[in-house]
Design a protein around this motif. Structure first.
Motif, PDB file in Angstrom:
ATOM      1  N   UNK A  37       9.955  -3.809  -4.053  1.00 61.72           N
ATOM      2  CA  UNK A  37      10.696  -2.932  -3.148  1.00 61.72           C
ATOM      3  C   UNK A  37      11.445  -1.832  -3.891  1.00 61.72           C
ATOM      4  N   UNK A  38      11.859  -2.117  -5.118  1.00 57.32           N
ATOM      5  CA  UNK A  38      12.588  -1.107  -5.895  1.00 57.32           C
ATOM      6  C   UNK A  38      11.672  -0.084  -6.547  1.00 57.32           C
ATOM      7  N   UNK A  39      10.354  -0.268  -6.411  1.00 58.92           N
ATOM      8  CA  UNK A  39       9.381   0.652  -7.006  1.00 58.92           C
ATOM      9  C   UNK A  39       8.393   1.114  -5.937  1.00 58.92           C
ATOM     10  N   UNK A  40       8.821   1.949  -4.995  1.00 62.44           N
ATOM     11  CA  UNK A  40       7.925   2.363  -3.894  1.00 62.44           C
ATOM     12  C   UNK A  40       6.679   3.081  -4.376  1.00 62.44           C
ATOM     13  N   UNK A  41       6.745   3.790  -5.514  1.00 58.48           N
ATOM     14  CA  UNK A  41       5.555   4.475  -6.019  1.00 58.48           C
ATOM     15  C   UNK A  41       4.497   3.470  -6.452  1.00 58.48           C
ATOM     16  N   UNK A  42       4.908   2.289  -6.898  1.00 51.86           N
ATOM     17  CA  UNK A  42       3.953   1.242  -7.255  1.00 51.86           C
ATOM     18  C   UNK A  42       3.436   0.529  -6.015  1.00 51.86           C
ATOM     19  N   UNK A  43       4.340   0.278  -5.045  1.00 55.05           N
ATOM     20  CA  UNK A  43       3.914  -0.370  -3.801  1.00 55.05           C
ATOM     21  C   UNK A  43       2.813   0.444  -3.135  1.00 55.05           C
ATOM     22  N   UNK A  44       2.920   1.779  -3.211  1.00 53.96           N
ATOM     23  CA  UNK A  44       1.949   2.665  -2.556  1.00 53.96           C
ATOM     24  C   UNK A  44       0.552   2.523  -3.148  1.00 53.96           C
ATOM     25  N   UNK A  45       0.441   1.967  -4.337  1.00 50.61           N
ATOM     26  CA  UNK A  45      -0.865   1.810  -4.977  1.00 50.61           C
ATOM     27  C   UNK A  45      -1.556   0.496  -4.598  1.00 50.61           C
ATOM     28  N   UNK A  46      -0.907  -0.299  -3.756  1.00 51.15           N
ATOM     29  CA  UNK A  46      -1.472  -1.589  -3.360  1.00 51.15           C
ATOM     30  C   UNK A  46      -1.744  -1.609  -1.862  1.00 51.15           C
ATOM     31  N   UNK A  47      -2.769  -2.349  -1.496  1.00 46.04           N
ATOM     32  CA  UNK A  47      -3.054  -2.589  -0.089  1.00 46.04           C
ATOM     33  C   UNK A  47      -2.412  -3.915   0.305  1.00 46.04           C
ATOM     34  N   UNK A  48      -1.436  -3.854   1.194  1.00 46.75           N
ATOM     35  CA  UNK A  48      -0.739  -5.068   1.565  1.00 46.75           C
ATOM     36  C   UNK A  48       0.293  -5.454   0.519  1.00 46.75           C
ATOM     37  N   UNK A  49       0.706  -6.707   0.564  1.00 47.12           N
ATOM     38  CA  UNK A  49       1.720  -7.214  -0.357  1.00 47.12           C
ATOM     39  C   UNK A  49       1.160  -7.324  -1.764  1.00 47.12           C
ATOM     40  N   UNK A  50       1.811  -6.735  -2.761  1.00 43.78           N
ATOM     41  CA  UNK A  50       1.320  -6.884  -4.139  1.00 43.78           C
ATOM     42  C   UNK A  50       1.383  -8.354  -4.570  1.00 43.78           C
ATOM     43  N   UNK A  51       0.358  -8.780  -5.281  1.00 43.50           N
ATOM     44  CA  UNK A  51       0.281 -10.159  -5.743  1.00 43.50           C
ATOM     45  C   UNK A  51       0.172 -10.190  -7.264  1.00 43.50           C
TER      46      UNK A  51
END
Length: 252
Positions: A62-76
């Protein structure tokens, strides 16, 4: 540790080449540049997973939205990657049996480790002792790469900007060297450092082809970050393809 003794020549490859084993196309050309005694055989390792694989933990980015945007769904956290019973990210290498006194020079071309989506890519990689490893930051956020070896010199480097590349080497064979990120505690990778070029990492199909082995009797080991190691003894002929099947399970 489990030990299997199994060897079978299932296909003959002529001196001019021929159909490679599944996964052989993924072999690093940098590995093949290494000089030293070689043969004409190919070791084709296939790694299976038996049973239900353990679930990978979710990552709170959650603290890295630019990384979250590179994943489909919840990062695992990709600790265990199984597709159709095939186990990926297994480091397979010749542990013993190479000709006495054989030495191999490391390639000058680097192995590349990327930080993308706040994960290391690849998760598992191999390099020869003395071979450069280019560590890249493809994220618009800061990373801090820490090597925690047992036999090699550790390092701890910062990459605060996207697009940065830092080169490091390990000079002593070691299986495996853990890498972690001091900024993102879920980031992990592992480097197998070898004195020879006879190693590889299984892909999504659970296979890897190790080419150019001289004829002989070899101890081959398969390493996985969660399930540990398995070894087997393999008889390698002068030419042809030898299959090395490994099977891991949650109780391995």
């Amino acid at each position: 540790m489990k030990r299997f003794v199994w060897a079978a020549v299932l296909a003959v490859i002529g001196c001019g080449g021929g159909e490679g084993a599944a996964g052989g196309e993924d072999e690093s050309p940098m590995t093949m540049e290494a000089t030293g005694p070689r043969g004409e055989a190919t070791l084709h390792a296939m790694v299976k997973f038996e049973g239900t694989p353990p679930a990978n933990p979710a990552i709170d980015m959650a603290d890295e939205p630019s990384c979250v945007a590179k994943h489909q769904g919840t990062p695992m956290d990709p600790r265990v990657v199984v597709d159709g019973g095939n186990l990926a990210n297994v480091f397979v290498y010749v542990k013993g049996g190479l000709p006495a006194g054989a030495t191999y020079s490391a390639p000058s071309a680097p192995v590349v480790l990327d930080q993308d989506g706040c994960l290391y890519t690849p998760r598992v990689l191999g390099a020869m002792a003395g071979q450069p490893i280019d560590i890249q930051n493809s994220d618009p956020t800061a990373h801090n790469i820490k090597a925690v070896p047992t036999e090699n010199r550790p390092f701890n480097i910062s990459q605060p900007r996207e697009g940065m590349t830092t080169t490091r080497t390990f000079n002593t064979p070691e299986v495996m060297v853990p890498l972690e990120c001091n900024v993102h505690g879920w980031m992990n990778a592992y480097v197998g450092v070898m004195s020879h070029p006879f190693y590889g990492v299984t892909g999504a199909d659970g296979t890897v082809a190790i080419q150019g082995l001289p004829a002989g009797t070899y101890e081959v080991e398969a390493w996985h970050e969660v399930f540990g190691t398995q070894t087997m003894t393999v008889e390698v002929p002068a030419t042809g393809m030898v299959h090395a099947p490994f099977t891991f399970s949650a109780t391995s």
